[in-house]
Scaffold this motif. Structure first.
Motif, short mmCIF file in Angstrom:
data_model
loop_
_atom_site.label_atom_id
_atom_site.label_comp_id
_atom_site.label_asym_id
_atom_site.label_seq_id
_atom_site.Cartn_x
_atom_site.Cartn_y
_atom_site.Cartn_z
N MET A 37 -6.89 -1.02 -1.07
CA MET A 37 -6.05 -2.18 -0.79
C MET A 37 -6.55 -3.45 -1.46
O MET A 37 -5.78 -4.20 -2.09
CB MET A 37 -5.95 -2.40 0.72
N GLY A 38 -7.84 -3.73 -1.35
CA GLY A 38 -8.36 -4.98 -1.92
C GLY A 38 -8.17 -5.05 -3.42
O GLY A 38 -7.76 -6.09 -3.96
N GLU A 39 -8.48 -3.96 -4.10
CA GLU A 39 -8.33 -3.94 -5.56
C GLU A 39 -6.86 -3.98 -5.97
O GLU A 39 -6.50 -4.60 -6.97
CB GLU A 39 -9.02 -2.71 -6.15
N ASN A 40 -6.01 -3.31 -5.22
CA ASN A 40 -4.58 -3.33 -5.53
C ASN A 40 -4.01 -4.74 -5.38
O ASN A 40 -3.22 -5.21 -6.22
CB ASN A 40 -3.82 -2.36 -4.62
N GLY A 90 0.81 -1.22 0.00
CA GLY A 90 0.00 0.00 0.00
C GLY A 90 0.84 1.26 0.00
O GLY A 90 0.46 2.27 -0.62
N ALA A 91 1.97 1.24 0.68
CA ALA A 91 2.84 2.41 0.73
C ALA A 91 3.33 2.80 -0.66
O ALA A 91 3.57 3.98 -0.93
CB ALA A 91 4.02 2.14 1.66
N GLN A 92 3.49 1.83 -1.54
CA GLN A 92 3.92 2.13 -2.91
C GLN A 92 2.86 2.97 -3.62
O GLN A 92 3.19 3.90 -4.37
CB GLN A 92 4.15 0.84 -3.69
N PHE A 93 1.58 2.68 -3.39
CA PHE A 93 0.50 3.43 -4.04
C PHE A 93 0.35 4.82 -3.41
O PHE A 93 0.07 5.79 -4.11
CB PHE A 93 -0.81 2.65 -3.94
N ALA A 94 0.52 4.91 -2.10
CA ALA A 94 0.40 6.20 -1.43
C ALA A 94 1.44 7.19 -1.92
O ALA A 94 1.22 8.41 -1.89
CB ALA A 94 0.53 6.01 0.08
N ALA A 95 2.57 6.68 -2.40
CA ALA A 95 3.66 7.54 -2.86
C ALA A 95 3.48 8.04 -4.28
O ALA A 95 4.24 8.89 -4.76
CB ALA A 95 4.98 6.79 -2.73
N PRO A 134 -12.87 2.32 -4.74
CA PRO A 134 -11.87 1.41 -4.18
C PRO A 134 -10.82 0.96 -5.20
O PRO A 134 -9.89 0.24 -4.84
CB PRO A 134 -12.70 0.22 -3.69
N HIS A 135 -10.99 1.37 -6.47
CA HIS A 135 -10.00 1.05 -7.50
C HIS A 135 -9.02 2.20 -7.66
O HIS A 135 -9.41 3.37 -7.63
CB HIS A 135 -10.68 0.80 -8.85
N SER A 136 -7.76 1.90 -7.86
CA SER A 136 -6.77 2.93 -8.12
C SER A 136 -6.93 3.48 -9.54
O SER A 136 -7.54 2.83 -10.40
CB SER A 136 -5.36 2.36 -7.95
N PRO A 137 -6.38 4.67 -9.82
CA PRO A 137 -6.45 5.23 -11.17
C PRO A 137 -5.75 4.33 -12.19
O PRO A 137 -4.90 3.50 -11.83
CB PRO A 137 -5.72 6.56 -11.03
N VAL A 141 -1.58 -0.22 -13.66
CA VAL A 141 -0.54 -0.84 -14.49
C VAL A 141 0.80 -0.79 -13.77
O VAL A 141 1.40 -1.82 -13.46
CB VAL A 141 -0.45 -0.13 -15.86
N ASN A 142 1.27 0.41 -13.48
CA ASN A 142 2.62 0.56 -12.90
C ASN A 142 2.72 0.04 -11.47
O ASN A 142 3.78 -0.39 -11.04
CB ASN A 142 3.05 2.02 -12.95
N GLY A 143 1.61 0.09 -10.72
CA GLY A 143 1.65 -0.36 -9.33
C GLY A 143 1.97 -1.83 -9.19
O GLY A 143 2.98 -2.20 -8.59
N PRO A 144 1.15 -2.70 -9.75
CA PRO A 144 1.43 -4.13 -9.57
C PRO A 144 2.62 -4.63 -10.38
O PRO A 144 3.37 -5.49 -9.93
CB PRO A 144 0.13 -4.82 -10.02
N ILE A 145 2.81 -4.08 -11.58
CA ILE A 145 3.76 -4.66 -12.52
C ILE A 145 5.19 -4.64 -11.99
O ILE A 145 5.97 -5.57 -12.23
CB ILE A 145 3.67 -3.94 -13.88
N ARG A 146 5.53 -3.61 -11.22
CA ARG A 146 6.93 -3.51 -10.74
C ARG A 146 7.21 -4.47 -9.59
O ARG A 146 8.35 -4.58 -9.12
CB ARG A 146 7.26 -2.07 -10.37
#
Length: 681
Positions: free
Chosen positions: A577-580, A557-562, A640-643, A648-653
């Protein structure tokens, strides 16, 4: 309609769907293997910004239609579904004769309903007249019981309520239905709109809007009444739980009786409320936000009756406005879509008519949609893909390094018991008792609301029907129902860019495979993991496993908050969190399943891209989108979904295969050191 049933969906929230404008085209030259190569921005490397690399040119060329808040791959597919539904409804309407009042079959009823909405002249001629009986009832309310009765009737008409009530599976006994009660009462999208400084301009516009709507309704002293309504709703907002608080199913499960409510939530006439809602005197119900419900009940008891009447009149008007004359409908659009989301133009009437008809007779439309557009071949291929993804998940669970053996064994059991439903439900809902007229739009909406509520209430003495769907076949989305341990894929999502029978397998694995994996992972995200293989809200994890899971989740989650999304606006990782987690699991499983499908052979190279690379491109292509700033800000609060870029960039890395597929190395912006990558499932 209030529904406490947890449905973890896939799509980003489309708050105000709208029609495609003629100039809003996406210049795509999709290859024969299923990916739009021209949509990439190859001036950006995959390691610098994968979303931009995969989608940059396509997104840059996107023009959001004036009657939409966003535009891109996902919404274009939704637009296709809407166009198809439009054809179905036009055809049905052409078959309806006279007033359509005697229409009995589902086709005739959809046609009559749609035709009533499309008769703009008749609606305009009525003006505010349809509101007269309900406004008279509000004016006649003198006692707390009268007010509670109005709110109980909200389940069956256009009235508003300070509380939401619904019928759904009992989390602790999912084979039975139960009554579920929760907070409600706000006109704006979320409590933050009342309490946060960043929404001060929206609050100012809301005050003007309330006054305007009360004036249109002929309410006395509209200006003072509007101020009182806003002050009252602000207190309701202060009492309400945040969306993050509402994500914990354990805290949402609080057994109460009617007598308990009278003691713990005084100030509101609960007996009158439940009687009006046709629920009798409940001996057992589940209260979602107990302290919020108590505070809101106290507010109802301490607020002058004049303010409660004005609040009720305002909510009646905004609930009914879309099916009233232009004065009401346009004002409603101006605030909720234009002022809150930045949408320049209202959707054409046929789109709004389609939405309303679908809400009333969705499965009747769905049956026609499936017969015309969904093939048995697509269903079989999708069934095979679900098996492939489940097999990949099984392997990953077997090799999970942070779960204890006991929890891992239970997780494998839950996975094995998954119920996949594809395309359309096993049985269609009957609309035989729904009254529809081709000349009474307001009445049609009222009748369909009452019909739906009666349908919900009728469930209470029965066993839970696991084959009843929470979406329509023509809906471009998918969902996970934790009470059923079930994953549902409506027919409309099984089309490009998600699924194409003629496309390269890697693209299908990255796109629809990612969706399948996403929905399966929801059963193991921060909410879904709390339900066992039978759909019961029950802890089946060891305390140590829970701690390890929470450490991984917070780190992720901290990765998305940044991430920078908009100036002063960021992703709330607790809300998303759940969707991420589901996105990370979905993409990981999609890649695993594709690699397993190769049976040890190297992937085929197409247009210079390996199969593994194409899996990631298939996932990214789904999220090509542009969103208006005001709409994006609203979604950061309510969705509850991220932009799209973050999905794309959040999970892929965090996916190990990304690094080998594209040669990502230290120094690249997308690079995360191995110790910083999060692998949950």
């Amino acid at each position: 309609m209030f529904k406490r049933v947890l449905l973890a969906g896939f799509a980003m929230l489309a708050v105000v769907p709208a029609a495609r404008a003629a100039d809003a085209k996406m210049d795509t030259k999709t290859s024969v293997w299923g990916f739009d190569l021209a949509g990439r921005d190859t001036s950006v490397t995959p390691g610098a910004d994968f979303y931009q690399y995969a989608n940059g040119t396509a997104v840059r060329n996107l023009v959001i239609p004036p009657d939409r808040t966003n535009w891109g791959s996902f919404i274009m597919l939704r637009d296709l579904s809407e166009q198809r539904v439009h054809g179905i409804l036009d055809d049905a309407a052409a078959r309806v004769g006279g007033t359509g009042t005697g229409s009995t079959g589902p086709v005739a009823k959809t046609g009559a309903f749609y035709r009533a909405y499309m008769d703009d002249a008749a609606v305009e001629k009525l003006g505010a007249a349809p509101l007269a009986p309900a406004l008279a009832a509000i004016r006649a309310a003198k006692t707390p019981a009268d007010v509670a009765t109005l709110m109980g009737n909200a389940q069956k008409d256009f009235n508003g309520s300070l509380f939401g009530v619904g019928v759904g599976p009992d989390d602790k006994n999912p084979a039975k239905y139960t009554i579920q009660l929760g907070q409600s009462g706000l006109g704006m999208p979320d409590r933050d709109y009342y309490l946060e400084k960043s929404f001060a301009d929206k609050r100012a516009k809301y005050a003007v809007f309330i006054e305007h709507m009360l004036t249109l309704a002929g309410w006395p002293d509209a200006k003072a009444s509007a101020a009182n309504v806003l002050a009252f709703e602000t207190k309701v907002a202060q009492a309400s739980w945040s969306r993050t608080q509402q994500r914990d199913p354990d805290k949402l499960y609080n057994v109460r009786s009617l007598d308990d409510l009278a003691k713990t939530a005084p100030g509101f006439d609960w007996a009158a409320y439940f009687k009006a809602a046709d629920l009798g005197a409940p001996a057992r119900l589940i209260v979602g936000e107990p302290d919020a419900v108590s505070k809101i009940a106290a507010l109802a008891g301490s607020t002058p009756i004049e303010t409660l009447r004005a609040w009720a009149a305002f909510h009646l008007v905004i609930n009914a406005a879309p099916v009233l004359s232009h004065a009401f409908a346009d004002a409603n659009f101006d605030f909720f879509a234009h002022d809150l989301q930045g949408q320049p133009q209202q959707r054409p009437r046929w789109k709004r008519a389609g939405d309303a008809t679908e809400a009333a007779l969705g499965e009747a439309i769905g049956q026609a949609y499936v017969e015309k557009y969904f093939t048995p071949v697509a269903r079989r291929q999708m069934a095979q893909l679900t098996r492939d993804l489940r097999d990949a998940f099984h392997v990953r669970l077997e090799h999970n390094t942070w779960m204890s053996p006991a929890t891992r064994a239970s997780a494998l059991g839950k996975l094995a018991s998954f119920d996949f439903q594809i395309g359309y439900p096993k049985k269609w809902r009957s609309y035989a008792k729904l009254k529809v007229s081709a000349s009474d739009l307001y009445g049609n909406i009222a009748h369909s609301t009452a019909f739906d509520w009666a349908y919900q209430v009728s469930h209470l003495p029965k066993a839970v029907d696991r084959d009843e769907w929470g979406m329509f076949p023509q809906t471009v989305n998918a969902y996970n129902a934790p009470n059923f341990n079930q994953v549902v894929f409506p027919a409309a999502i099984l089309q490009p860019p998600f699924f194409d029978a003629s496309a390269d397998a890697a693209i299908n694995y990255g796109a629809i495979g990612g969706v399948i994996g996403h929905e399966m992972t929801h059963s193991f995200d921060d909410q879904g993991r709390k339900y066992d293989a039978h759909g019961e809200l029950k802890n089946w994890w060891t305390a140590e496993d829970i701690k390890r899971f929470e450490v991984l989740s917070k780190k992720y989650g901290a990765q998305f908050a940044a991430m920078d999304i908009l100036p002063g606006a960021h992703i709330n990782p607790d809300l998303t969190m759940g969707e991420n987690i589901a996105d990370l699991g979905g993409l990981t499983l999609a890649l695993d399943a594709y690699v397993q499908s190769l049976h040890g052979k190297p992937s085929k190279v197409i247009d210079g891209l390996t199969g593994e690379q194409r899996v990631f491109l298939g996932w990214a292509q789904v999220w090509r989108a542009k969103v208006r700033d005001d709409a994006a800000r609203q979604r950061l609060v309510v969705d509850p979904h991220s932009p799209p870029v973050a999905r794309v960039n959040g999970p892929i890395r965090n996916v190990e295969g990304f690094y080998t597929a594209f040669g990502i190395k230290a120094g690249d912006k997308m690079y995360l050191a191995p110790a910083d990558r999060v692998i949950i499932w």
